[in-house]
Each structure stands twice: as structure tokens, then as C-alpha cells.
Design a protein around this motif. Structure first.
Motif, short mmCIF file in Angstrom:
data_model
loop_
_atom_site.label_atom_id
_atom_site.label_comp_id
_atom_site.label_asym_id
_atom_site.label_seq_id
_atom_site.Cartn_x
_atom_site.Cartn_y
_atom_site.Cartn_z
N LEU A 27 0.86 -1.18 0.00
CA LEU A 27 0.00 0.00 0.00
C LEU A 27 0.89 1.23 0.00
N VAL A 28 0.97 1.90 -1.14
CA VAL A 28 1.86 3.05 -1.31
C VAL A 28 1.01 4.31 -1.35
N ASP A 29 1.13 5.11 -0.31
CA ASP A 29 0.38 6.37 -0.22
C ASP A 29 -1.11 6.14 -0.49
N GLN A 67 3.64 -11.91 5.69
CA GLN A 67 3.11 -11.07 6.75
C GLN A 67 3.54 -9.63 6.49
N LYS A 68 2.66 -8.72 6.77
CA LYS A 68 2.92 -7.32 6.48
C LYS A 68 3.33 -6.58 7.75
N ILE A 69 3.93 -5.39 7.52
CA ILE A 69 4.34 -4.56 8.65
C ILE A 69 4.02 -3.11 8.30
N GLN A 70 3.29 -2.46 9.18
CA GLN A 70 2.92 -1.06 8.96
C GLN A 70 4.12 -0.17 9.24
N VAL A 71 4.34 0.80 8.33
CA VAL A 71 5.43 1.75 8.48
C VAL A 71 4.89 3.16 8.29
N ASP A 72 5.64 4.12 8.76
CA ASP A 72 5.33 5.53 8.56
C ASP A 72 6.23 6.06 7.47
N SER A 73 5.66 6.55 6.39
CA SER A 73 6.47 6.96 5.27
C SER A 73 5.68 7.85 4.34
N ASP A 74 6.40 8.66 3.58
CA ASP A 74 5.74 9.43 2.52
C ASP A 74 5.36 8.51 1.36
N SER A 77 2.32 2.72 3.31
CA SER A 77 1.68 2.51 4.60
C SER A 77 2.03 1.16 5.20
N ALA A 78 2.21 0.16 4.33
CA ALA A 78 2.52 -1.18 4.81
C ALA A 78 3.43 -1.87 3.81
N ARG A 79 4.43 -2.55 4.33
CA ARG A 79 5.36 -3.32 3.50
C ARG A 79 5.08 -4.81 3.67
N ASP A 80 5.48 -5.56 2.67
CA ASP A 80 5.31 -7.01 2.64
C ASP A 80 6.69 -7.63 2.46
N ASP A 129 13.90 -0.94 -2.59
CA ASP A 129 14.60 -1.90 -1.74
C ASP A 129 15.78 -1.29 -0.98
N TYR A 130 16.57 -0.46 -1.64
CA TYR A 130 17.79 0.06 -1.03
C TYR A 130 17.60 1.38 -0.28
N VAL A 131 16.61 2.17 -0.67
CA VAL A 131 16.46 3.49 -0.08
C VAL A 131 15.22 3.58 0.81
N GLN A 132 14.05 3.37 0.22
CA GLN A 132 12.79 3.58 0.95
C GLN A 132 12.62 2.61 2.11
N LYS A 133 12.74 1.31 1.83
CA LYS A 133 12.52 0.32 2.90
C LYS A 133 13.53 0.49 4.03
#
Length: 196
Positions: A27-29, A67-74, A77-80, A129-133
Motif C-alpha cells: 500500500l503506497v500512499d 506477513q505485512k508490517i505497517q510503516v510511517d512513510s511518505d 503505509s505497509a510493507r510485505d 529496496d535500497y532506499v525507501q525500505k
């Protein structure tokens, strides 16, 4: 990266979304973004690591896949992530959930593991993968993150120091050093070849 829909979704809608396919989404923005299909080597690496952690005596409920993990980011909202190695607290928090997501306010896993998708430094895959996560997992306070790059033939272990990750790279026959699992005893090439 293919956008599945332009309609903005809440995290709750995302966690229950099912389009009848095996497509992985993040879920991206507020927008669903298809992550593409996993390559054979990516899934083999994940399975190889699951077996390696099992040999260390780690119980099945401490290994999280899909399994997903909620993150705070521009950006998102959630990474897998490809794999999570849970702490006792994060394992207890996610136990029995239909949605299989660790929410922002819940305990962190010990390690988040990402198998990097191919792409040059300007590509969406590389930036994700290298910057945002990396930034998102550090902001969440996850103590250890691994980036496994089969194309570049490197395993990066990121250890959280303050609010930033310190990176150590492992290649070839170098043993991977994991602060969370000092007895792991795996070589970078062994992991990147999924034990072959």
C-alpha cells in the motif's frame, strides 16, 4: 511497478483486499501497487533461510512469511517483506490474525529480510529496496534488516544505531554476522545460491 488501482484505500481495506490472484501488493500512499511475481531464486532463498533458522531451534511461530508490517512513510503505509524473524512479543502480537500485519504501535520483529529485486540505481526496484525500505524500517525502530541481492552477489546486514542503520556487506565465503543470531553460521554465497 504496476499500480493496481488509483482509488485510495485505508490500511484496513488493504489488509482484507483480495482480487482473486496471487499478486503481492504493497500500500503506497493509499494506492495498491503490484510487487510483481517472485523469481525462483527469491523464493528459494526465503525457504533456505527458514530452514536455517529452524536448525537454530527457532519455533515456526517466530518465522513470518507473507506477513505485512505497517510503516510511517511518505511512500507507503505497509510493507510485505520476504521474511520476518519475530521477537517473542511481535509473534504474540500477530498470532491468530486474519490480516497478518504488525501495526505501527506493536512490537518489532528481530529481523526483517528483503530479497532485492533486479534493477539499476535509478530503477523503482532499487529505490524501493535500497532506499525507501531501509529508511522506513529504521524509522520504525527495527534493530536488524537484511538486504539479500542475488544480482550484485552481496548480503547487507543493517544494524540500527540510534535512528540510522550501519551497514556491513558480506560476499562470497564470508560468514554473515547477525547481531540477533550470532550462531547462524551461514556464508553469503551459500545464502545467495539458496544452499545449492
Amino acid at each position: 511497478m504496476t499500480v493496481a488501482t488509483q482509488r485510495r484505500m485505508s490500511l484496513e481495506e488493504y489488509l482484507t483486499y483480495d482480487d482473486g490472484t496471487d499478486t503481492r501488493y504493497e500500500l503506497v500512499d493509499g494506492v495498491l501497487v503490484a510487487m510483481g511475481t517472485e523469481s525462483t531464486i527469491n523464493t528459494r532463498i526465503a525457504v533456505f533461510l527458514i530452514m536455517a533458522f529452524a536448525r537454530l531451534g527457532l519455533a515456526a511461530d517466530r518465522v513470518g512469511i507473507k506477513q505485512k508490517i505497517q510503516v510511517d512513510s511518505d511512500y507507503v503505509s505497509a510493507r510485505d517483506p520476504d521474511l520476518m524473524i519475530h521477537s517473542e512479543a511481535s509473534s504474540a502480537a500477530i498470532e491468530g490474525r486474519k490480516e497478518a500485519c504488525l501495526y505501527r504501535y506493536e512490537p518489532n520483529p528481530l529481523i526483517v529480510i528483503e530479497v532485492v529485486s533486479p534493477g539499476n540505481e535509478e530503477s523503482d526496484n532499487y529505490q524501493r529496496d535500497y532506499v525507501q525500505k531501509r529508511s522506513e524500517y529504521a524509522a520504525r525502530g527495527i534493530g536488524e534488516c537484511w538486504l539479500l541481492d542475488p544480482v550484485r552477489q552481496v548480503v547487507l546486514v543493517l544494524r540500527l544505531v540510534g535512528d540510522l542503520y550501519e551497514e556491513t556487506g558480506f560476499v562470497g565465503s564470508q560468514a554473515i554476522v547477525s547481531p540477533a543470531f550470532p550462531g547462524l553460521n551461514l556464508m553469503a554465497a551459500q545464502v545467495l545460491a539458496a544452499g545449492a
